[in-house]
Design an enzyme around this catalytic site. Structure first.
Site, mmCIF file in Angstrom:
data_model
loop_
_atom_site.group_PDB
_atom_site.id
_atom_site.type_symbol
_atom_site.label_atom_id
_atom_site.label_comp_id
_atom_site.label_asym_id
_atom_site.label_seq_id
_atom_site.Cartn_x
_atom_site.Cartn_y
_atom_site.Cartn_z
ATOM 1 N N ALA A 471 0.822 -1.208 0.000
ATOM 2 C CA ALA A 471 0.000 0.000 0.000
ATOM 3 C C ALA A 471 0.856 1.257 0.000
ATOM 4 O O ALA A 471 0.650 2.171 -0.813
ATOM 5 C CB ALA A 471 -0.934 -0.020 1.205
ATOM 6 N N ASP A 497 10.162 -6.268 -4.461
ATOM 7 C CA ASP A 497 9.157 -6.934 -3.623
ATOM 8 C C ASP A 497 9.027 -8.355 -4.139
ATOM 9 O O ASP A 497 8.816 -8.559 -5.334
ATOM 10 C CB ASP A 497 7.805 -6.215 -3.701
ATOM 11 C CG ASP A 497 6.867 -6.634 -2.566
ATOM 12 O OD1 ASP A 497 6.713 -7.857 -2.332
ATOM 13 O OD2 ASP A 497 6.287 -5.745 -1.924
ATOM 14 N N LYS A 521 4.149 -8.196 -7.474
ATOM 15 C CA LYS A 521 3.817 -6.825 -7.095
ATOM 16 C C LYS A 521 4.766 -5.809 -7.715
ATOM 17 O O LYS A 521 4.333 -4.793 -8.260
ATOM 18 C CB LYS A 521 3.844 -6.682 -5.571
ATOM 19 C CG LYS A 521 2.650 -7.259 -4.847
ATOM 20 C CD LYS A 521 2.723 -6.947 -3.360
ATOM 21 C CE LYS A 521 1.481 -7.456 -2.633
ATOM 22 N NZ LYS A 521 1.525 -7.121 -1.189
ATOM 23 N N ASP A 569 6.693 -4.332 5.776
ATOM 24 C CA ASP A 569 5.627 -4.760 6.682
ATOM 25 C C ASP A 569 6.161 -5.500 7.901
ATOM 26 O O ASP A 569 5.395 -6.155 8.597
ATOM 27 C CB ASP A 569 4.624 -5.649 5.932
ATOM 28 C CG ASP A 569 5.265 -6.914 5.381
ATOM 29 O OD1 ASP A 569 6.493 -7.078 5.535
ATOM 30 O OD2 ASP A 569 4.535 -7.736 4.792
ATOM 31 N N ASN A 570 7.467 -5.427 8.171
ATOM 32 C CA ASN A 570 7.993 -6.097 9.361
ATOM 33 C C ASN A 570 9.202 -5.331 9.885
ATOM 34 O O ASN A 570 9.917 -4.660 9.141
ATOM 35 C CB ASN A 570 8.349 -7.559 9.060
ATOM 36 C CG ASN A 570 9.523 -7.685 8.106
ATOM 37 O OD1 ASN A 570 10.666 -7.742 8.525
ATOM 38 N ND2 ASN A 570 9.226 -7.723 6.797
ATOM 39 N N CYS A 625 0.548 -19.397 30.359
ATOM 40 C CA CYS A 625 -0.450 -20.176 31.092
ATOM 41 C C CYS A 625 -1.860 -19.801 30.655
ATOM 42 O O CYS A 625 -2.742 -20.659 30.567
ATOM 43 C CB CYS A 625 -0.277 -19.964 32.599
ATOM 44 S SG CYS A 625 -0.522 -18.256 33.111
#
Length: 821
Positions: A471, A497, A521, A569-570, A625
């Site tokens: 985007a 990309d 892309k 994106d990371n 837990c």
């Protein structure tokens, strides 16, 4: 060239609206209508394509999307700003968008109107833009009209958006829309300046002011009094704010709270707040959950004419808090100048700028006026910058979506923006002269008017690297093409990309079309950007950035760059690119989005900190837990399901492969911390010996027994350790608050959900061992009749940890024991 647009004259006199003649009330649109082809139903009953709108639904929700799908929007003015608004609305999924513009396209429009081509110059702006906008979303009807604005034309719409519109037109349209319940957005840009106005009626109801998930907390005490005070457990701050409304559930003793409607609170501290009069209620005993309630908010808007005289402004930059009021006066002076002369002030023309200042001073009526700011506004009045249009157009489209959906708090009512920090700080008058900024009959004239021809030549020679074509990457490439970055003979833009296009990308990544799905892309984005400006020297790659591709993006590659723009994106990839830019001393443009939130960081060598220099606070982790034994929220169940899948079908296979192929597997495994060595070795033993299937029936049996273990036996064991009536040391019920008492299930082969689960698990298990699976439901049901499932018997001595501290302590103890093996 069609002459019809040139013969259409605006019938406007003063502030009176044109009334039209004998035309019917239906919108007068051209025959160029792109019909919807994806809706099975009309109006509020329309089905929402969740594959396309998945990310947007996460932010807006179904109800807001349904309201958007019943809304018809008129966008008037199809220059760079108008096309940005229309593009975002079509992607967003309103019912219809009508494009209004009676004017032909000009060379100057190419500075930011990314859906116009050189061959469109002289043609109708609206009609040339229509087919390219309609391609974005087949669920939105896109039409065009060249009719002058009139009451009959405006009447059918729920929202009207005016862009680059004269003040006289804004006044009568504002009067008509306010009196007829039509929501109005006015937007304009002038070089580095932007203006936005919203009028959503006398009483707009906002159902959700911020879109955040409602907060909740566990109650530990409620006092009797006026007001009563509520204390929450001190495990976490409640997060409420004064003025919030809350409801109560599961309160014991003071049951009246459970029957109360939403009550307003006043925050006393991070763990306490006060409510109304509780002196007549019963005595609080224990328990209770308090949950925030989103109450409808009513907002009153003034009509445009009144808001112009008595403005209410939103300050978006407190470092420039005094500028909005100055720009409000300056913009009116600019409108008066254009009404008198028929054109905006010439770039950097001292005489025109002085006249605009004088007109603004008349509007100010004795009030203080920042003449230098108004003069700069006049200097840039012919400027047309794609990035500023993208920003103001994005805000305007978001306000339209707020108006029709009732979600998120709208702007009330004026917003002014400037980016004057982009201009030279020193010797500005020497660098930006009237000669430097005069028009040159170029597609970049709108930009030259602001920054001069010399900077335009420098932009063309830039060599930039865009990392990511999602985007943000699509928006970067579009803006780079419009401003001419890398469009000169010595310039270039490289985009990389490694992903392919998916259907869900089409809702945000506007360079892609439905026929691009499954294609790369970077390749499609580069091709689409090149269509917007054939001079763009863009190349695409499909390599992931990282240590393994440093032979591709090597020293020569980075040393030849002028800058890098991240569209990742990371965090890991961002950190890596930041390190590379620091090493090669290259500027870095870093940005990201999350729902309605976004961030931008500009990293300039030796001037600003790098991306890695600061870190976000750690995200709140889900206690192990809670995840294993007491999941109680959507995010818990999602993570539980992911862990379940990886623990069954991913990690065991990887461990077995390493065991069979790596001679040092055992040595490395025994060095793992805590209980991990035992867990890994037991899993390998099960995979190769005890649980290894020989044929398809064994896979079905394994899946059936696993179902019983997860959804019946483990729950029965949990209830054996913690019976429903058990209480904690403080006397409260163990199964209270977010920990709800679970219920074991009985397997039913006639239940489609149970059978689907077993079939899916059996097929995945079979695939891991190279055994042929089956989708024959009847055959699987028959096999299940012969599966023996041992009856449940509670195991003694099983320790189920209630907190992560208990779990860590147990792991440490077991780790010490394993260390002596």
């Amino acid at each position: 060239m069609s002459s019809s647009p040139l013969s259409k004259k605006r019938r406007i006199s003063g502030s009176e609206p044109p009334t039209g003649s004998s035309r019917a009330p239906a919108p007068a649109v051209s025959p160029s209508v792109i019909p919807t082809n994806g809706m099975a139903k009309n109006g509020a009953e329309a089905e929402i394509d969740e594959g396309l709108y998945s990310r947007q639904l996460y932010v807006l929700g179904h109800e807001a999307m349904k309201r958007m799908q019943t809304s018809n929007v008129l966008v008037s003015g199809l220059r760079g700003l108008g096309v940005e608004v229309a593009k975002n609305l079509v992607l967003g999924g309103v019912k219809s968008v009508t494009l209004h513009d009676p004017h032909p396209a000009a060379w100057t429009d190419l500075a930011s109107q990314f859906y116009l081509r050189e061959e469109d110059v002289g043609q109708s702006r609206a009609e040339a833009t229509l087919p390219r906008l309609a391609e974005l979303n087949s669920y939105v009807a896109v039409t065009s009209t060249r009719e002058p604005l009139s009451q009959e034309l405006l009447a059918p719409f729920q929202v009207v958006v005016l862009t680059n519109s004269p003040l006289e037109e804004q006044l009568w349209v504002g009067d008509f829309c306010h009196s007829h319940g039509i929501k109005l957005v006015v937007a304009d840009t002038r070089g580095l300046f932007g203006q936005l106005f919203c009028d959503f009626g006398d009483d707009m109801v906002v159902t959700d002011p911020n879109g955040e998930q409602p907060l909740s907390a566990m109650v530990s005490m409620v006092t009797k009094g006026c007001p009563g005070e509520v204390t929450c457990l001190d495990e976490a701050r409640h997060g409420f704010e004064t003025g919030d409304f809350v409801t109560f559930t599961e309160v014991e003793g003071m049951e009246e709270l459970n029957r109360c409607g939403p009550v307003e609170i006043r925050v006393l501290g991070p763990y306490t707040f006060s409510i109304g009069d509780t002196s007549g209620f019963g005595d609080y005993v224990q328990g209770g959950i308090v949950t925030q309630v989103k109450m409808p908010k009513h907002i009153h808007f003034k009509r445009f004419r009144d808001a112009l005289a008595e403005p209410e402004m939103m300050v978006m930059d407190f470092g420039k808090a005094e500028r909005p009021s100055m720009l409000h006066l300056g913009w009116q002076g600019l409108h008066h100048f254009m009404r008198q002369h028929g054109h905006p002030p010439r770039p950097r023309h001292q005489g025109d700028a002085a006249e605009v200042v004088a007109l603004a001073r008349e509007v100010a009526a004795g009030a203080e006026l920042d003449e230098e700011l108004v003069r700069e506004l006049a200097f840039q009045a012919t400027g047309d910058l794609a990035p500023v249009n993208a920003f103001i157009g994005g805000l305007a489209a978001q306000e339209v979506m707020k108006a029709v959906s009732g979600k998120f708090t709208p702007i009330t009512q004026w917003l002014y923006f400037d980016a004057l920090e982009c201009l030279p700080e020193e010797d500005r008058d020497l660098l930006l002269t009237e000669e430097q900024c005069r028009p040159r009959n170029s597609r970049y004239d709108g930009q030259i008017a602001v920054f001069g021809a010399e900077l335009q030549a420098k932009l063309g020679a830039q060599k930039y690297f865009v990392v990511g074509a999602g985007a943000i990457g699509c928006e970067l490439l579009k803006n780079f093409a419009m401003v001419g970055l890398g469009c000169g003979p010595d310039g270039s833009v490289t985009v990389t990309d490694m992903d392919t296009i998916e259907k869900s990308n089409l809702n945000r990544q506007f360079l892609f079309r439905p026929w691009d799905v499954t294609k790369l892309k970077s390749e499609r984005a580069a091709a689409a950007a090149r269509e917007m400006n054939p001079a763009l020297r863009v190349s695409s790659r499909t390599d992931r950035v990282g240590p393994d591709t440093e032979r591709v993006f090597d020293d020569e590659f980075f040393e030849g760059l002028d800058g890098v723009a991240n569209a990742l994106d990371n965090v890991d990839a961002r950190l890596y690119m930041d390190r590379r830019c620091v090493y090669y001393r290259k500027p870095l443009l870093e940005s990201g989005t999350l729902g309605t939130k976004g961030n931008v960081q500009v990293v300039i060598p030796f001037l600003s900190e790098s991306y890695s220099s600061s870190q976000d606070p750690p995200e709140k982790a889900i206690p192990i837990c809670t995840l294993k034994n007491f999941p109680n929220a959507i995010e818990h169940t999602l993570q539980w399901a992911r862990d379940e899948f990886e623990g069954l079908f991913k990690q065991p296979a990887e461990n077995v492969n390493q065991y069979l192929m790596d001679p040092k597997f055992l040595e490395r495994t025994l060095r793992l911390a805590g209980t991990q060595p035992l867990e890994v070795l037991e899993a390998v033993q099960r995979s190769l010996v005890s649980d290894r299937p020989r044929a398809w029936p064994d896979c079905v049996a394994w899946a059936c027994r696993h179902w019983h273990r997860q959804y019946k036996n483990n729950i029965l064991q949990l209830l054996h350790n913690f019976p429903p009536e058990q209480r904690t040391n403080s006397g409260t019920l163990f199964w209270s608050g977010p920990k709800r008492c679970p219920h074991p299930l009985d397997f039913d082969p006639n239940n489609p959900l149970h059978l689907d689960y077993v079939m899916a698990a059996a097929n995945l298990f079979a695939q891991s061992y190279g055994i042929a699976g089956s989708r024959d439901r009847a055959a699987v049901a028959e096999l299940l009749r012969h599966v023996h499932v041992p009856p449940f018997e509670p195991r003694a001595g099983v320790r189920i940890h209630v907190s992560d501290q208990e779990l860590q302590s147990a792991n440490a103890t077991l780790g010490e024991g394993l260390g002596g093996m």
